[in-house]
Design a protein around this motif. Sequence first.
Motif, short mmCIF file in Angstrom:
data_model
loop_
_atom_site.label_atom_id
_atom_site.label_comp_id
_atom_site.label_asym_id
_atom_site.label_seq_id
_atom_site.Cartn_x
_atom_site.Cartn_y
_atom_site.Cartn_z
N ALA A 145 -3.37 -14.98 61.96
CA ALA A 145 -2.65 -16.03 62.68
C ALA A 145 -1.34 -16.35 61.97
N VAL A 146 -1.38 -16.44 60.65
CA VAL A 146 -0.17 -16.71 59.87
C VAL A 146 0.85 -15.61 60.09
N THR A 147 0.40 -14.36 60.09
CA THR A 147 1.31 -13.23 60.34
C THR A 147 1.94 -13.34 61.72
N ARG A 148 1.15 -13.71 62.71
CA ARG A 148 1.71 -13.85 64.07
C ARG A 148 2.73 -14.97 64.13
N TRP A 149 2.51 -16.05 63.37
CA TRP A 149 3.51 -17.13 63.33
C TRP A 149 4.79 -16.62 62.71
N LYS A 150 4.67 -15.91 61.59
CA LYS A 150 5.85 -15.39 60.89
C LYS A 150 6.65 -14.45 61.78
N PRO A 170 2.98 -18.92 68.39
CA PRO A 170 3.20 -20.13 67.58
C PRO A 170 1.90 -20.91 67.37
N PRO A 171 1.83 -21.68 66.28
CA PRO A 171 0.64 -22.49 66.03
C PRO A 171 0.49 -23.57 67.09
N SER A 172 -0.73 -23.95 67.35
CA SER A 172 -1.01 -25.02 68.32
C SER A 172 -0.61 -26.37 67.72
N ARG A 221 -1.86 -31.58 55.47
CA ARG A 221 -2.18 -30.91 54.20
C ARG A 221 -0.97 -30.82 53.29
N LEU A 222 0.21 -30.56 53.89
CA LEU A 222 1.43 -30.38 53.11
C LEU A 222 2.20 -31.69 52.90
N ASP A 223 1.69 -32.76 53.49
CA ASP A 223 2.30 -34.08 53.36
C ASP A 223 3.77 -34.06 53.79
N CYS A 224 4.01 -33.53 54.98
CA CYS A 224 5.36 -33.50 55.53
C CYS A 224 5.28 -33.68 57.05
N SER A 225 6.43 -33.80 57.67
CA SER A 225 6.45 -34.00 59.12
C SER A 225 6.34 -32.68 59.86
N ILE A 226 5.87 -32.75 61.08
CA ILE A 226 5.81 -31.57 61.93
C ILE A 226 7.23 -31.08 62.22
N ASP A 227 8.17 -32.00 62.40
CA ASP A 227 9.56 -31.61 62.63
C ASP A 227 10.09 -30.76 61.47
N TYR A 228 9.69 -31.08 60.25
CA TYR A 228 10.10 -30.29 59.09
C TYR A 228 9.49 -28.89 59.16
N LEU A 229 8.23 -28.80 59.52
CA LEU A 229 7.58 -27.49 59.65
C LEU A 229 8.25 -26.63 60.72
N LEU A 230 8.72 -27.28 61.78
CA LEU A 230 9.35 -26.56 62.89
C LEU A 230 10.84 -26.30 62.67
#
Length: 71
Positions: free
Chosen positions: A22-27, A32-34, A44-53
């Motif tokens: 799944a991680v490979t498909r995201w990369k 994309p992740p749900s 888990r990473l203590d950050c915003s979803i906007d930052y991840l995106l």
Amino acid sequence: MCALRGTKPNPIAKELGISSGAVTRWKNAEDPPSGKTLILLADRLDCSIDYLLGRTDDPVLHQLDSSSSAI
């Protein structure tokens, strides 16, 4: 503080029950992740979803003031 820097994606994914495939498909931008997965990762990473995106360079999660009106 966002725990993203220096973090390898596969160990975190394994910890959250997400396959390395799944991680490979995201990369590769194949699948994309749900929303649920994004929430798990952001928590888990203590950050915003906007930052991840990539929608912001600010990893800090900004919470709405309870007096603010929701859209």
